[in-house]
Design an enzyme around this catalytic site. Structure first.
Site, PDB file in Angstrom:
ATOM      1  N   GLY A  46      50.973  33.638  16.662  1.00 15.29           N
ATOM      2  CA  GLY A  46      51.408  33.227  18.003  1.00 15.29           C
ATOM      3  C   GLY A  46      51.893  34.327  18.928  1.00 15.29           C
ATOM      4  O   GLY A  46      51.858  34.178  20.149  1.00 15.29           O
ATOM      5  N   GLU A 101      58.540  37.419  18.389  1.00 16.56           N
ATOM      6  CA  GLU A 101      58.101  36.063  18.041  1.00 16.56           C
ATOM      7  C   GLU A 101      57.712  35.307  19.306  1.00 16.56           C
ATOM      8  O   GLU A 101      58.171  35.621  20.402  1.00 16.56           O
ATOM      9  CB  GLU A 101      59.258  35.367  17.283  1.00 16.56           C
ATOM     10  CG  GLU A 101      59.095  33.897  16.995  1.00 16.56           C
ATOM     11  CD  GLU A 101      57.936  33.541  16.076  1.00 16.56           C
ATOM     12  OE1 GLU A 101      56.819  34.043  16.300  1.00 16.56           O
ATOM     13  OE2 GLU A 101      58.130  32.731  15.164  1.00 16.56           O
ATOM     14  N   ASP A 102      56.864  34.308  19.126  1.00 13.28           N
ATOM     15  CA  ASP A 102      56.472  33.511  20.294  1.00 13.28           C
ATOM     16  C   ASP A 102      57.551  32.506  20.693  1.00 13.28           C
ATOM     17  O   ASP A 102      58.020  32.496  21.822  1.00 13.28           O
ATOM     18  CB  ASP A 102      55.123  32.814  20.060  1.00 13.28           C
ATOM     19  CG  ASP A 102      55.075  31.974  18.777  1.00 13.28           C
ATOM     20  OD1 ASP A 102      56.071  31.932  18.019  1.00 13.28           O
ATOM     21  OD2 ASP A 102      54.037  31.353  18.509  1.00 13.28           O
ATOM     22  N   ASP A 105      62.223  27.640  17.583  1.00 14.27           N
ATOM     23  CA  ASP A 105      62.296  26.184  17.704  1.00 14.27           C
ATOM     24  C   ASP A 105      63.447  25.700  16.803  1.00 14.27           C
ATOM     25  O   ASP A 105      64.604  25.746  17.201  1.00 14.27           O
ATOM     26  CB  ASP A 105      60.920  25.635  17.289  1.00 14.27           C
ATOM     27  CG  ASP A 105      60.756  24.151  17.503  1.00 14.27           C
ATOM     28  OD1 ASP A 105      61.249  23.627  18.503  1.00 14.27           O
ATOM     29  OD2 ASP A 105      60.111  23.498  16.652  1.00 14.27           O
ATOM     30  N   PHE A 154      56.213  20.342  23.672  1.00 12.84           N
ATOM     31  CA  PHE A 154      55.275  21.139  22.883  1.00 12.84           C
ATOM     32  C   PHE A 154      54.435  21.970  23.838  1.00 12.84           C
ATOM     33  O   PHE A 154      53.775  21.446  24.732  1.00 12.84           O
ATOM     34  CB  PHE A 154      54.397  20.244  22.014  1.00 12.84           C
ATOM     35  CG  PHE A 154      53.767  21.016  20.893  1.00 12.84           C
ATOM     36  CD1 PHE A 154      54.476  21.263  19.717  1.00 12.84           C
ATOM     37  CD2 PHE A 154      52.478  21.530  21.019  1.00 12.84           C
ATOM     38  CE1 PHE A 154      53.912  22.006  18.687  1.00 12.84           C
ATOM     39  CE2 PHE A 154      51.916  22.272  19.989  1.00 12.84           C
ATOM     40  CZ  PHE A 154      52.632  22.503  18.823  1.00 12.84           C
ATOM     41  N   VAL A 155      54.461  23.287  23.644  1.00 13.40           N
ATOM     42  CA  VAL A 155      53.780  24.178  24.586  1.00 13.40           C
ATOM     43  C   VAL A 155      52.615  24.919  23.928  1.00 13.40           C
ATOM     44  O   VAL A 155      52.566  25.077  22.704  1.00 13.40           O
ATOM     45  CB  VAL A 155      54.768  25.195  25.207  1.00 13.40           C
ATOM     46  CG1 VAL A 155      55.792  24.491  26.076  1.00 13.40           C
ATOM     47  CG2 VAL A 155      55.443  26.035  24.135  1.00 13.40           C
ATOM     48  N   ASP A 161      49.388  28.102  20.068  1.00 10.28           N
ATOM     49  CA  ASP A 161      48.329  27.112  19.865  1.00 10.28           C
ATOM     50  C   ASP A 161      48.846  25.693  19.670  1.00 10.28           C
ATOM     51  O   ASP A 161      50.002  25.476  19.314  1.00 10.28           O
ATOM     52  CB  ASP A 161      47.537  27.468  18.609  1.00 10.28           C
ATOM     53  CG  ASP A 161      48.350  27.201  17.337  1.00 10.28           C
ATOM     54  OD1 ASP A 161      49.423  27.807  17.189  1.00 10.28           O
ATOM     55  OD2 ASP A 161      47.934  26.355  16.518  1.00 10.28           O
ATOM     56  N   ARG A 167      45.122  29.113  22.628  1.00 11.91           N
ATOM     57  CA  ARG A 167      45.830  30.395  22.581  1.00 11.91           C
ATOM     58  C   ARG A 167      45.424  31.288  23.745  1.00 11.91           C
ATOM     59  O   ARG A 167      46.155  32.183  24.145  1.00 11.91           O
ATOM     60  CB  ARG A 167      45.507  31.138  21.281  1.00 11.91           C
ATOM     61  CG  ARG A 167      46.075  30.494  20.025  1.00 11.91           C
ATOM     62  CD  ARG A 167      45.934  31.463  18.865  1.00 11.91           C
ATOM     63  NE  ARG A 167      46.113  30.833  17.558  1.00 11.91           N
ATOM     64  CZ  ARG A 167      47.288  30.676  16.947  1.00 11.91           C
ATOM     65  NH1 ARG A 167      48.396  31.080  17.529  1.00 11.91           N
ATOM     66  NH2 ARG A 167      47.345  30.116  15.756  1.00 11.91           N
TER      67      ARG A 167
HETATM   68  P1  IMP Z   1      60.761  27.272  13.867  1.00 11.84           P
HETATM   69  O1  IMP Z   1      60.717  27.794  12.473  1.00 11.84           O
HETATM   70  O2  IMP Z   1      60.920  25.768  13.912  1.00 11.84           O
HETATM   71  O3  IMP Z   1      61.736  27.965  14.777  1.00 11.84           O
HETATM   72  O4  IMP Z   1      59.343  27.418  14.432  1.00 11.84           O
HETATM   73  C1  IMP Z   1      58.863  28.477  15.024  1.00 11.84           C
HETATM   74  C2  IMP Z   1      57.354  28.398  15.012  1.00 11.84           C
HETATM   75  O5  IMP Z   1      56.891  27.059  15.240  1.00 11.84           O
HETATM   76  C3  IMP Z   1      56.807  29.207  16.142  1.00 11.84           C
HETATM   77  O6  IMP Z   1      56.524  30.502  15.716  1.00 11.84           O
HETATM   78  C4  IMP Z   1      55.540  28.459  16.473  1.00 11.84           C
HETATM   79  O7  IMP Z   1      54.505  28.928  15.641  1.00 11.84           O
HETATM   80  C5  IMP Z   1      55.802  27.039  16.114  1.00 11.84           C
HETATM   81  N1  IMP Z   1      56.153  26.247  17.300  1.00 11.84           N
HETATM   82  C6  IMP Z   1      57.362  25.805  17.659  1.00 11.84           C
HETATM   83  N2  IMP Z   1      57.319  25.141  18.813  1.00 11.84           N
HETATM   84  C7  IMP Z   1      56.028  25.164  19.200  1.00 11.84           C
HETATM   85  C8  IMP Z   1      55.334  24.662  20.362  1.00 11.84           C
HETATM   86  O8  IMP Z   1      55.906  24.046  21.285  1.00 11.84           O
HETATM   87  N3  IMP Z   1      54.011  24.914  20.400  1.00 11.84           N
HETATM   88  C9  IMP Z   1      53.342  25.583  19.420  1.00 11.84           C
HETATM   89  N4  IMP Z   1      53.948  26.079  18.340  1.00 11.84           N
HETATM   90  C10 IMP Z   1      55.272  25.862  18.234  1.00 11.84           C
HETATM   91 MG    MG Z   2      54.672  31.115  15.022  1.00  3.76          MG
END
Ligand code: IMP
Ligand code: MG
Length: 178
Positions: A46, A101-102, A105, A154-155, A161, A167
């Site tokens: 991402g 990081e992208d 969440d 959700f983005v 993606d 992407r």
């Molecule tokens: P976390 O471990 O829940 O913080 O998730 C982080 C990862 O979840 C990010 O690196 C993304 O790959 C994915 N992610 C979280 N939110 C989104 C979203 O809105 N769109 C797409 N991927 C997401």
């Molecule tokens: Mg990711």
């Protein structure tokens, strides 16, 4: 997985992203100035567009490395289990590391990556995320720099993606099912 039909609404324009990256780059240069041992670590997949734009703004001697993790499959919910699929190629002991990081969440992914990298004793470890959804957090994690705080939507786009698609959008959009 059967895909429900959806449309993408623009949330953050390509222009706003570029402007924000310029500002962030100046702050990062301040944090790392005087060092010739920065490793910028992108989290695949991402962050690939974000890291590409960010490093081109950075006037610092840097190296680039990547790590690939998974916590998701193709679903929209994090499992909380973070697996390393591809580790760094280079050593980071005694180096200054910037993890790119992208999205943060739930925070599980970044928390696990930071813990993993700490075991290698970098001299400095900093994190940057293009996007942050603070309302979704399940663990206590805050990146040192954040591009934009966004609501619980959700983005996609700019590297990010939905089921591996979108992407290649040049901006950030939110997915709306129709
Ligand atoms: P976390 O471990 O829940 O913080 O998730 C982080 C990862 O979840 C990010 O690196 C993304 O790959 C994915 N992610 C979280 N939110 C989104 C979203 O809105 N769109 C797409 N991927 C997401
Ligand atoms: Mg990711």
């Amino acid at each position: 997985m059967t895909e429900r039909p959806y449309v993408i609404d623009q949330m953050i324009s390509a222009k706003s992203i570029a402007a924000r990256i310029e500002t962030l780059a100046r702050e990062i240069e301040g944090e790392f100035k005087g060092t010739d041992k920065v490793v910028v670590v992108g989290i695949l997949r991402g962050s690939f567009i974000f890291i590409a734009d960010l490093v081109r703004e950075l006037e610092l001697p840097i190296e680039v490395d990547f790590i690939e993790v998974t916590s998701y499959g193709n679903a929209m919910e994090s499992t909380g289990e973070v697996r390393i699929l591809k580790d760094l190629r280079g050593a980071v002991e005694g180096r200054d590391v910037l993890v790119v990081e992208d999205i943060v969440d739930t925070g599980f992914t970044m928390q696990a990556i930071v813990a993993h990298l700490e075991t290698r004793h970098p001299s400095k470890l900093r994190t940057i995320a293009l996007l942050d959804k603070p309302s979704r957090r399940k663990v206590d994690f805050k990146a040192h720099w954040t591009g934009f705080e966004i609501p619980d939507e959700f983005v996609v786009g700019y590297g990010i993606d939905y089921a591996q698609r979108n992407r290649n959008l040049d901006h950030i959009g939110s997915v709306r099912f129709v």
